[in-house]
Design a protein around this motif. Structure first.
Motif, PDB file in Angstrom:
ATOM      1  N   LEU A 142       0.811  -1.210   0.000  1.00  0.00           N
ATOM      2  CA  LEU A 142       0.000   0.000   0.000  1.00  0.00           C
ATOM      3  C   LEU A 142       0.850   1.268   0.000  1.00  0.00           C
ATOM      4  O   LEU A 142       0.394   2.327  -0.432  1.00  0.00           O
ATOM      5  CB  LEU A 142      -0.956  -0.020   1.190  1.00  0.00           C
ATOM      6  N   THR A 143       2.095   1.160   0.437  1.00  0.00           N
ATOM      7  CA  THR A 143       3.020   2.280   0.292  1.00  0.00           C
ATOM      8  C   THR A 143       3.389   2.477  -1.173  1.00  0.00           C
ATOM      9  O   THR A 143       3.534   3.607  -1.655  1.00  0.00           O
ATOM     10  CB  THR A 143       4.293   2.036   1.126  1.00  0.00           C
ATOM     11  N   LEU A 144       3.529   1.366  -1.898  1.00  0.00           N
ATOM     12  CA  LEU A 144       3.848   1.438  -3.324  1.00  0.00           C
ATOM     13  C   LEU A 144       2.680   1.962  -4.148  1.00  0.00           C
ATOM     14  O   LEU A 144       2.876   2.655  -5.145  1.00  0.00           O
ATOM     15  CB  LEU A 144       4.203   0.044  -3.860  1.00  0.00           C
ATOM     16  N   VAL A 145       1.465   1.595  -3.768  1.00  0.00           N
ATOM     17  CA  VAL A 145       0.276   1.907  -4.575  1.00  0.00           C
ATOM     18  C   VAL A 145      -0.636   2.820  -3.756  1.00  0.00           C
ATOM     19  O   VAL A 145      -1.609   2.369  -3.145  1.00  0.00           O
ATOM     20  CB  VAL A 145      -0.457   0.602  -4.977  1.00  0.00           C
ATOM     21  N   PRO A 146      -0.326   4.109  -3.727  1.00  0.00           N
ATOM     22  CA  PRO A 146      -1.054   5.026  -2.844  1.00  0.00           C
ATOM     23  C   PRO A 146      -2.523   5.186  -3.212  1.00  0.00           C
ATOM     24  O   PRO A 146      -3.312   5.645  -2.377  1.00  0.00           O
ATOM     25  CB  PRO A 146      -0.290   6.345  -3.001  1.00  0.00           C
ATOM     26  N   MET A 149      -1.157  -6.840 -14.088  1.00  0.00           N
ATOM     27  CA  MET A 149      -0.331  -8.059 -14.077  1.00  0.00           C
ATOM     28  C   MET A 149       1.007  -7.836 -14.782  1.00  0.00           C
ATOM     29  O   MET A 149       2.057  -8.232 -14.277  1.00  0.00           O
ATOM     30  CB  MET A 149      -1.072  -9.215 -14.754  1.00  0.00           C
ATOM     31  N   ILE A 150       0.968  -7.235 -15.947  1.00  0.00           N
ATOM     32  CA  ILE A 150       2.187  -7.015 -16.728  1.00  0.00           C
ATOM     33  C   ILE A 150       2.788  -5.647 -16.418  1.00  0.00           C
ATOM     34  O   ILE A 150       4.004  -5.513 -16.244  1.00  0.00           O
ATOM     35  CB  ILE A 150       1.892  -7.159 -18.223  1.00  0.00           C
ATOM     36  N   THR A 151       1.947  -4.635 -16.331  1.00  0.00           N
ATOM     37  CA  THR A 151       2.462  -3.275 -16.145  1.00  0.00           C
ATOM     38  C   THR A 151       3.045  -3.058 -14.755  1.00  0.00           C
ATOM     39  O   THR A 151       3.974  -2.264 -14.579  1.00  0.00           O
ATOM     40  CB  THR A 151       1.348  -2.257 -16.412  1.00  0.00           C
ATOM     41  N   GLY A 152       2.509  -3.741 -13.736  1.00  0.00           N
ATOM     42  CA  GLY A 152       3.041  -3.623 -12.397  1.00  0.00           C
ATOM     43  C   GLY A 152       4.462  -4.155 -12.307  1.00  0.00           C
ATOM     44  O   GLY A 152       4.724  -5.275 -12.727  1.00  0.00           O
ATOM     45  N   PHE A 153       5.379  -3.360 -11.807  1.00  0.00           N
ATOM     46  CA  PHE A 153       6.799  -3.686 -11.656  1.00  0.00           C
ATOM     47  C   PHE A 153       7.546  -3.761 -12.992  1.00  0.00           C
ATOM     48  O   PHE A 153       8.736  -4.034 -13.010  1.00  0.00           O
ATOM     49  CB  PHE A 153       6.995  -4.995 -10.871  1.00  0.00           C
ATOM     50  N   ARG A 154       6.847  -3.497 -14.102  1.00  0.00           N
ATOM     51  CA  ARG A 154       7.533  -3.447 -15.399  1.00  0.00           C
ATOM     52  C   ARG A 154       7.434  -2.048 -15.986  1.00  0.00           C
ATOM     53  O   ARG A 154       8.392  -1.527 -16.543  1.00  0.00           O
ATOM     54  CB  ARG A 154       6.958  -4.508 -16.348  1.00  0.00           C
ATOM     55  N   TRP A 155       6.300  -1.402 -15.885  1.00  0.00           N
ATOM     56  CA  TRP A 155       6.194   0.027 -16.218  1.00  0.00           C
ATOM     57  C   TRP A 155       6.765   0.851 -15.058  1.00  0.00           C
ATOM     58  O   TRP A 155       7.500   1.794 -15.261  1.00  0.00           O
ATOM     59  CB  TRP A 155       4.732   0.417 -16.456  1.00  0.00           C
ATOM     60  N   ALA A 156       6.375   0.442 -13.872  1.00  0.00           N
ATOM     61  CA  ALA A 156       6.852   1.088 -12.636  1.00  0.00           C
ATOM     62  C   ALA A 156       6.456   0.187 -11.485  1.00  0.00           C
ATOM     63  O   ALA A 156       5.518  -0.613 -11.606  1.00  0.00           O
ATOM     64  CB  ALA A 156       6.230   2.474 -12.462  1.00  0.00           C
ATOM     65  N   ALA A 157       7.155   0.312 -10.355  1.00  0.00           N
ATOM     66  CA  ALA A 157       6.782  -0.486  -9.185  1.00  0.00           C
ATOM     67  C   ALA A 157       5.348  -0.186  -8.768  1.00  0.00           C
ATOM     68  O   ALA A 157       4.627  -1.070  -8.289  1.00  0.00           O
ATOM     69  CB  ALA A 157       7.737  -0.209  -8.033  1.00  0.00           C
ATOM     70  N   SER A 158       4.901   1.031  -8.974  1.00  0.00           N
ATOM     71  CA  SER A 158       3.545   1.432  -8.599  1.00  0.00           C
ATOM     72  C   SER A 158       2.542   1.198  -9.713  1.00  0.00           C
ATOM     73  O   SER A 158       1.380   1.600  -9.595  1.00  0.00           O
ATOM     74  CB  SER A 158       3.531   2.916  -8.202  1.00  0.00           C
ATOM     75  N   GLY A 159       2.981   0.586 -10.778  1.00  0.00           N
ATOM     76  CA  GLY A 159       2.076   0.232 -11.854  1.00  0.00           C
ATOM     77  C   GLY A 159       1.816   1.327 -12.861  1.00  0.00           C
ATOM     78  O   GLY A 159       2.270   2.469 -12.716  1.00  0.00           O
ATOM     79  N   ALA A 160       1.038   0.962 -13.868  1.00  0.00           N
ATOM     80  CA  ALA A 160       0.714   1.919 -14.926  1.00  0.00           C
ATOM     81  C   ALA A 160      -0.125   3.071 -14.410  1.00  0.00           C
ATOM     82  O   ALA A 160      -0.062   4.182 -14.936  1.00  0.00           O
ATOM     83  CB  ALA A 160      -0.020   1.201 -16.061  1.00  0.00           C
ATOM     84  N   THR A 183      -6.333   6.806 -11.299  1.00  0.00           N
ATOM     85  CA  THR A 183      -6.521   5.856 -10.208  1.00  0.00           C
ATOM     86  C   THR A 183      -7.787   5.029 -10.441  1.00  0.00           C
ATOM     87  O   THR A 183      -8.885   5.594 -10.538  1.00  0.00           O
ATOM     88  CB  THR A 183      -6.624   6.586  -8.861  1.00  0.00           C
ATOM     89  N   PRO A 184      -7.670   3.714 -10.514  1.00  0.00           N
ATOM     90  CA  PRO A 184      -8.852   2.868 -10.675  1.00  0.00           C
ATOM     91  C   PRO A 184      -9.549   2.648  -9.332  1.00  0.00           C
ATOM     92  O   PRO A 184      -9.000   2.968  -8.273  1.00  0.00           O
ATOM     93  CB  PRO A 184      -8.255   1.558 -11.194  1.00  0.00           C
ATOM     94  N   ALA A 223       5.286 -10.207 -11.752  1.00  0.00           N
ATOM     95  CA  ALA A 223       6.609  -9.793 -11.276  1.00  0.00           C
ATOM     96  C   ALA A 223       6.631  -9.282  -9.846  1.00  0.00           C
ATOM     97  O   ALA A 223       7.692  -8.943  -9.342  1.00  0.00           O
ATOM     98  CB  ALA A 223       7.179  -8.725 -12.209  1.00  0.00           C
ATOM     99  N   MET A 224       5.505  -9.239  -9.169  1.00  0.00           N
ATOM    100  CA  MET A 224       5.516  -8.656  -7.826  1.00  0.00           C
ATOM    101  C   MET A 224       6.357  -9.485  -6.845  1.00  0.00           C
ATOM    102  O   MET A 224       6.781  -8.971  -5.814  1.00  0.00           O
ATOM    103  CB  MET A 224       4.103  -8.442  -7.291  1.00  0.00           C
ATOM    104  N   ALA A 225       6.629 -10.756  -7.160  1.00  0.00           N
ATOM    105  CA  ALA A 225       7.476 -11.575  -6.293  1.00  0.00           C
ATOM    106  C   ALA A 225       8.598 -12.244  -7.085  1.00  0.00           C
ATOM    107  O   ALA A 225       9.124 -13.268  -6.681  1.00  0.00           O
ATOM    108  CB  ALA A 225       6.642 -12.613  -5.549  1.00  0.00           C
ATOM    109  N   ASN A 226       8.965 -11.652  -8.225  1.00  0.00           N
ATOM    110  CA  ASN A 226      10.056 -12.141  -9.077  1.00  0.00           C
ATOM    111  C   ASN A 226       9.905 -13.615  -9.432  1.00  0.00           C
ATOM    112  O   ASN A 226      10.857 -14.383  -9.422  1.00  0.00           O
ATOM    113  CB  ASN A 226      11.413 -11.913  -8.418  1.00  0.00           C
ATOM    114  N   GLY A 227       8.670 -13.994  -9.774  1.00  0.00           N
ATOM    115  CA  GLY A 227       8.413 -15.359 -10.211  1.00  0.00           C
ATOM    116  C   GLY A 227       7.784 -16.241  -9.156  1.00  0.00           C
ATOM    117  O   GLY A 227       7.214 -17.278  -9.487  1.00  0.00           O
ATOM    118  N   PHE A 228       7.893 -15.872  -7.885  1.00  0.00           N
ATOM    119  CA  PHE A 228       7.204 -16.644  -6.854  1.00  0.00           C
ATOM    120  C   PHE A 228       5.703 -16.410  -6.988  1.00  0.00           C
ATOM    121  O   PHE A 228       5.275 -15.335  -7.399  1.00  0.00           O
ATOM    122  CB  PHE A 228       7.697 -16.246  -5.463  1.00  0.00           C
ATOM    123  N   PRO A 229       4.887 -17.404  -6.628  1.00  0.00           N
ATOM    124  CA  PRO A 229       3.440 -17.293  -6.854  1.00  0.00           C
ATOM    125  C   PRO A 229       2.771 -16.346  -5.872  1.00  0.00           C
ATOM    126  O   PRO A 229       2.621 -16.660  -4.690  1.00  0.00           O
ATOM    127  CB  PRO A 229       2.946 -18.741  -6.664  1.00  0.00           C
TER     128      PRO A 229
END
Length: 466
Positions: free
Chosen positions: A111-115, A236-247, A254-255, A263-269
């Motif tokens: 929640l700090t990442l996604v205000p 799913m794709i934009t989070g941690f790839r566009w930015a850590a806080s997402g697209a 804000t949705p 990618a939120m856990a570098n491949g971990f489920p």
């Protein structure tokens, strides 16, 4: 075609193991996008391990990998801080009958990442998160219909798969409740929402090859507000790839709800549903309304994936993985497209997309997108040590990996040129072309049904496999 032979790589053991997988696992893979029909038929690498941006298969072949776990790995395979965090976590147990302190810390990190989000609930895969968002939106609005953007994939569940060609077993009324609209077309969405029956709009804010036109996402937000429809961003794709806080942070919209994974856990489920408190509380204990079964999974809060997520958050705070992905992507696109232009093939082969999410587009002699030419390109890259259905990078794609890839592209071009001049891939392609992952029938990559040839389901012909 001996003139085009290069880097002889043996795939015999991979082919045998892929055959065995078809005996044991429907489709020969646990994910359709990883299926053998998505790769050249004679070269279906079955992998054993990876490190950074490189992977190895059961035949001992080494590849620079792209796509990185269907875009779920941004820091590289075996990224040490993630491995160390997970190792520490699992030493103390991974699953308990009550919440753990890790859940508090991970939720605070998220929640700090996604205000724009007030609450979050963790799950195990992206489909659970998007389906929970749809269920919640239907409960909040009292409506059933869902508007989905005409983008590749949102869920394995009925509300989405029913609207694809692979809709077997799904009631027609489920499919009928899902309506599509084109990206960057506010008029089309306005027409859909005007009926007043849409519970939510589900969309990616952007894709590898489609950026929002000025004002588009703001217009989507306004339309949803006007019609009492919830806006759901698939991150799913934009989070941690566009930015850590997402697209949503990149484009400033804000949705109401957002769905995370990959990618939120570098491949971990790990996946997550996040959103505004007034909606998320409908799945909790602080509501006077009818409760919504939001997300409830045995393995959702297991400590290993939460530890991996927290290590990923730390990496994004102290390093700049997105910049490294984008730098690698820009170098790769520039080098590959320059080689393609020198070969006079720019009308037939292009590397394009957001630098952190590159794709290659393959066209035939008439300039028409072609699966056969795509397969030929992938085949020739595999021969030269490059594995991938795309050129999606990670922060581990260093200069050596990019240079090897550019050289591999350059070396494939005489083969591609020959096929363009000939007007076909006959004699060049070893096996049948790849096919769309979501299609109504197994054809054009249907396999025969030899089941007993490898000893039946209990045969252990690969007991020495690590």
């Amino acid at each position: 075609m001996d003139d085009f032979a290069s880097d002889a790589r043996v795939f015999a053991r991979s082919r045998m193991m892929q055959d065995r997988l078809h005996d044991l696992v429907p489709g020969g893979a646990h994910t359709y996008a990883r299926g053998a029909d998505q790769y050249p038929e004679s070269m279906p690498p079955v992998l054993t391990h990876g490190s950074g941006a490189r992977v190895w298969d059961v035949d001992g072949n080494e590849f620079v990998e792209y796509g990185m776990g269907l875009r779920s790995v941004t820091l590289g395979h075996g990224y040490p801080p993630v491995v160390e965090a997970v190792t520490r976590a699992i030493a103390g147990g991974i699953n308990f009958s009550r919440p753990t302190a890790s859940e508090v810390a991970a939720a605070e990190d998220f929640l700090t990442l996604v205000p724009g989000a007030d609450m979050v609930k963790f799950g195990k895969n992206g489909s659970d998160a998007t389906t929970a968002a749809v269920r919640l939106a239907r409960a909040v609005t009292g409506r059933v219909a869902v508007a989905i953007c005409d983008q590749p994939f949102f869920s394995t569940d009925d509300w989405f798969i029913g609207a694809t060609p692979m809709a077997g077993g799904i009631p027609a009324e489920h499919a009928a409740a899902t309506k599509r609209f084109p990206y960057n077309d506010l008029g089309a969405l306005a027409a859909l929402l005007s009926a007043g029956d849409i519970a939510c709009v589900v969309m990616e804010a952007a894709t590898a090859t489609s950026e929002p036109e000025p004002g588009y996402l703001q217009g989507v937000r306004e339309l949803c507000d006007r019609h009492g429809t919830l806006l759901v961003f698939d991150e799913m794709i934009t989070g941690f790839r566009w930015a850590a806080s997402g697209a949503q942070s990149v484009y400033g919209v804000t949705p109401d709800l957002s769905c995370w994974g990959k990618a939120m856990a570098n491949g971990f489920p790990l996946s997550a549903l996040a959103g505004r408190r007034e909606y998320m509380e409908r799945g909790g204990l602080r509501t006077d309304g009818e409760r919504v079964f939001l997300l409830s999974t045995t393995h959702g809060p297991e400590t290993a994936s939460l530890a991996a997520f927290r290590a990923v958050v730390a990496a994004y705070r102290t390093e700049d993985p997105v910049a490294r992905m984008e730098d690698a992507g820009r170098r790769l696109a520039a080098g590959a497209n320059a080689a393609i232009a020198e070969a006079g093939l720019s009308d037939h082969l292009t590397v394009t997309g957001r630098p952190s999410c590159l794709v290659f587009v393959t066209r035939d002699a008439d300039g028409v997108p072609s699966q056969a030419y795509r397969t030929l390109f992938m085949q020739e890259l595999l021969r030269r040590g490059v594995l991938g259905q795309s050129f999606v990078t990670s922060a581990a794609h260093d200069d050596d990996a990019v240079d090897l890839t550019i050289e591999a592209v350059r070396d494939t071009l005489p083969v591609y040129r020959y096929a363009i001049d000939a007007g076909h891939v006959t004699g060049l392609l070893q096996g049948r072309p790849v096919a769309p992952a979501l299609r109504r029938t197994a054809a054009p990559r249907r396999l025969a049904t030899p089941f007993a040839s490898l000893g039946g389901p209990r045969g252990r012909v690969y007991s020495n496999q690590p």
